[in-house]
Design a protein around this motif. Structure first.
Motif, PDB file in Angstrom:
ATOM      1  N   TRP A 154    -110.266 -53.043  23.863  1.00  0.00           N
ATOM      2  CA  TRP A 154    -109.762 -53.662  22.623  1.00  0.00           C
ATOM      3  C   TRP A 154    -108.631 -54.634  22.943  1.00  0.00           C
ATOM      4  O   TRP A 154    -107.487 -54.411  22.589  1.00  0.00           O
ATOM      5  CB  TRP A 154    -109.282 -52.569  21.650  1.00  0.00           C
ATOM      6  N   GLU A 206    -110.977 -54.215   6.406  1.00  0.00           N
ATOM      7  CA  GLU A 206    -110.082 -53.131   6.043  1.00  0.00           C
ATOM      8  C   GLU A 206    -110.812 -51.793   6.114  1.00  0.00           C
ATOM      9  O   GLU A 206    -110.391 -50.889   6.804  1.00  0.00           O
ATOM     10  CB  GLU A 206    -109.545 -53.366   4.641  1.00  0.00           C
ATOM     11  N   ARG A 207    -111.939 -51.720   5.416  1.00  0.00           N
ATOM     12  CA  ARG A 207    -112.648 -50.449   5.352  1.00  0.00           C
ATOM     13  C   ARG A 207    -114.133 -50.639   5.612  1.00  0.00           C
ATOM     14  O   ARG A 207    -114.801 -51.389   4.907  1.00  0.00           O
ATOM     15  CB  ARG A 207    -112.466 -49.803   3.969  1.00  0.00           C
ATOM     16  N   SER A 242    -114.904 -45.219   8.360  1.00  0.00           N
ATOM     17  CA  SER A 242    -115.203 -43.906   7.785  1.00  0.00           C
ATOM     18  C   SER A 242    -116.633 -43.543   8.145  1.00  0.00           C
ATOM     19  O   SER A 242    -117.554 -44.300   7.848  1.00  0.00           O
ATOM     20  CB  SER A 242    -115.086 -43.933   6.263  1.00  0.00           C
ATOM     21  N   ARG A 262    -115.336 -45.732  20.833  1.00  0.00           N
ATOM     22  CA  ARG A 262    -113.981 -46.229  20.575  1.00  0.00           C
ATOM     23  C   ARG A 262    -113.116 -46.057  21.822  1.00  0.00           C
ATOM     24  O   ARG A 262    -112.337 -46.937  22.172  1.00  0.00           O
ATOM     25  CB  ARG A 262    -113.356 -45.463  19.400  1.00  0.00           C
ATOM     26  N   PRO A 274    -109.856 -49.624  15.759  1.00  0.00           N
ATOM     27  CA  PRO A 274    -109.827 -49.110  14.387  1.00  0.00           C
ATOM     28  C   PRO A 274    -109.633 -47.592  14.366  1.00  0.00           C
ATOM     29  O   PRO A 274    -109.979 -46.905  15.326  1.00  0.00           O
ATOM     30  CB  PRO A 274    -111.203 -49.482  13.837  1.00  0.00           C
ATOM     31  N   GLU A 275    -109.074 -47.132  13.285  1.00  0.00           N
ATOM     32  CA  GLU A 275    -108.986 -45.686  13.086  1.00  0.00           C
ATOM     33  C   GLU A 275    -110.376 -45.169  12.718  1.00  0.00           C
ATOM     34  O   GLU A 275    -111.168 -45.886  12.111  1.00  0.00           O
ATOM     35  CB  GLU A 275    -108.029 -45.360  11.927  1.00  0.00           C
ATOM     36  N   ILE A 276    -110.648 -43.917  13.082  1.00  0.00           N
ATOM     37  CA  ILE A 276    -111.912 -43.301  12.674  1.00  0.00           C
ATOM     38  C   ILE A 276    -111.602 -42.107  11.778  1.00  0.00           C
ATOM     39  O   ILE A 276    -110.680 -41.328  12.052  1.00  0.00           O
ATOM     40  CB  ILE A 276    -112.737 -42.830  13.896  1.00  0.00           C
ATOM     41  N   GLU A 277    -112.364 -42.021  10.704  1.00  0.00           N
ATOM     42  CA  GLU A 277    -112.204 -40.894   9.774  1.00  0.00           C
ATOM     43  C   GLU A 277    -113.604 -40.318   9.549  1.00  0.00           C
ATOM     44  O   GLU A 277    -114.542 -41.081   9.339  1.00  0.00           O
ATOM     45  CB  GLU A 277    -111.623 -41.437   8.471  1.00  0.00           C
ATOM     46  N   THR A 301    -110.155 -49.140   9.056  1.00  0.00           N
ATOM     47  CA  THR A 301    -110.594 -47.768   9.280  1.00  0.00           C
ATOM     48  C   THR A 301    -112.113 -47.719   9.213  1.00  0.00           C
ATOM     49  O   THR A 301    -112.723 -48.330   8.338  1.00  0.00           O
ATOM     50  CB  THR A 301    -110.015 -46.846   8.188  1.00  0.00           C
ATOM     51  N   TYR A 328    -116.566 -41.914  18.261  1.00  0.00           N
ATOM     52  CA  TYR A 328    -115.337 -41.583  18.999  1.00  0.00           C
ATOM     53  C   TYR A 328    -115.479 -41.937  20.480  1.00  0.00           C
ATOM     54  O   TYR A 328    -114.548 -42.452  21.104  1.00  0.00           O
ATOM     55  CB  TYR A 328    -115.008 -40.095  18.856  1.00  0.00           C
ATOM     56  N   PRO A 376    -105.519 -53.532  18.194  1.00  0.00           N
ATOM     57  CA  PRO A 376    -105.643 -52.084  18.297  1.00  0.00           C
ATOM     58  C   PRO A 376    -107.029 -51.641  17.848  1.00  0.00           C
ATOM     59  O   PRO A 376    -107.652 -52.319  17.021  1.00  0.00           O
ATOM     60  CB  PRO A 376    -104.575 -51.563  17.322  1.00  0.00           C
TER      61      PRO A 376
END
Ligand code: SAH
Length: 266
Positions: free
Chosen positions: A101, A73-74, A5, A96, A107-110, A3, A93, A105
């Motif tokens: 990719w 991981e982070r 952040s 991404r 990465p998630e964005i927070e 993720t 965003y 997959p």
């Protein structure tokens, strides 16, 4: 896959960071950011794994952070104030979505919100944002100056309180002069103006003045300018935009001191 952040750390002081932002930084394997912001964080997180980058080339920094997040991981990407306000969150965003990719997959964005400069400055000035306000950046680095002028005219004409980010740089000092002329064409000379440099940082400077006295020499890139609306007043040195409760502006005795004063409804 991890993720990313995107963390707004507030204006600078450790006390102005949210608990969520702090937790995101504390749990990050790598913290990416412009070196000046990382130095603010380093003061209270000395042992974190920092990856500083020079100012400029935001796209490279955000891309770096995304690639790291695909492996770690982070990953935390640090921005000042709120990282979505003239910050890197939107860019991350966009990248991404644009990056390829293959075999993994994305990465998630927070996004972790932070106290943006307008709110930090407002608190130091008093309560200038008590009514509708507009936030405008005067930087024409990524936005055509014509667009900035159009928005400034419209917001000034609609009597919004204004929070002006990126008011000037050495490269575009004349732009601030132009912005001033636009404001002076529609706002009264005595309109209260707050100028805050380095809010909640070393070198903090808080000035309450009026539109007629505002000069280009009072602002730089570490400054935010808040321009009052037609109702904004200076009360005991503080800039206040009334919400509309109808409190009389001139001081008058409290009821128990001889009557006639404004009574606080309870
Ligand atoms: N993401 C940031 C804004 C980045 S744009 C935020 O939410 O605050 C950079 C501009 O923000 C500067 O030119 C200045 O106008 C303003 N700014 C950022 N931090 C500031 C601070 N501590 N004091 C005064 N202005 C600040």
């Amino acid at each position: 896959v991890g993720t990313l952040s995107i963390v707004g750390v507030g204006p600078g002081a450790e006390a102005q960071i949210t608990a969520a932002a702090r937790a995101a930084l504390e749990s990050a394997d790598v913290i990416v950011g412009y070196s000046l912001y990382l130095d603010l964080v380093r003061a209270w997180l000395p042992d974190a794994n920092f990856r500083p980058s020079p100012i400029g080339d935001e796209a490279a920094r955000a891309r770096d952070a995304l690639l790291l997040a695909a492996e770690h991981e982070r990953v935390a990407l640090v921005g000042s104030g709120d990282a979505g306000v003239y910050g890197l969150a939107g860019l991350a965003y966009e990248l991404r979505a644009a990056m390829v990719w293959t075999g993994r997959p994305p990465p998630e964005i927070e996004v972790v919100p932070g106290i943006t400069a307008a709110l930090a400055a407002a608190a130091l000035l008093g309560a200038p944002l008590g009514h509708d306000f507009a936030v405008i950046s005067l930087s024409d680095l990524l936005t055509p100056w014509e667009v900035i002028v159009r928005r400034l005219r419209a917001a000034a004409g609609a009597d919004f309180v204004l929070a002006l980010y990126n008011p000037t740089s050495t490269r575009r000092g004349h732009r601030f002069q132009e912005a001033l002329a636009i404001l002076r064409a529609v706002r009264a000379p005595e309109t209260p103006v707050g100028v805050v440099a380095n809010a909640y940082r070393e070198g903090q400077r808080v000035t309450v003045t009026e539109l007629a006295s505002l000069e280009a020499g009072m602002v730089d890139m570490l400054t935010i300018v808040l321009v009052g609306n037609s109702q904004t007043r200076v009360l005991d040195g503080k800039m206040v935009t009334p919400r509309g409760y109808g409190i009389p502006l001139s001081p008058n005795p409290l009821p128990h001191e001889g009557g006639g004063g404004f009574e606080c409804a309870r």
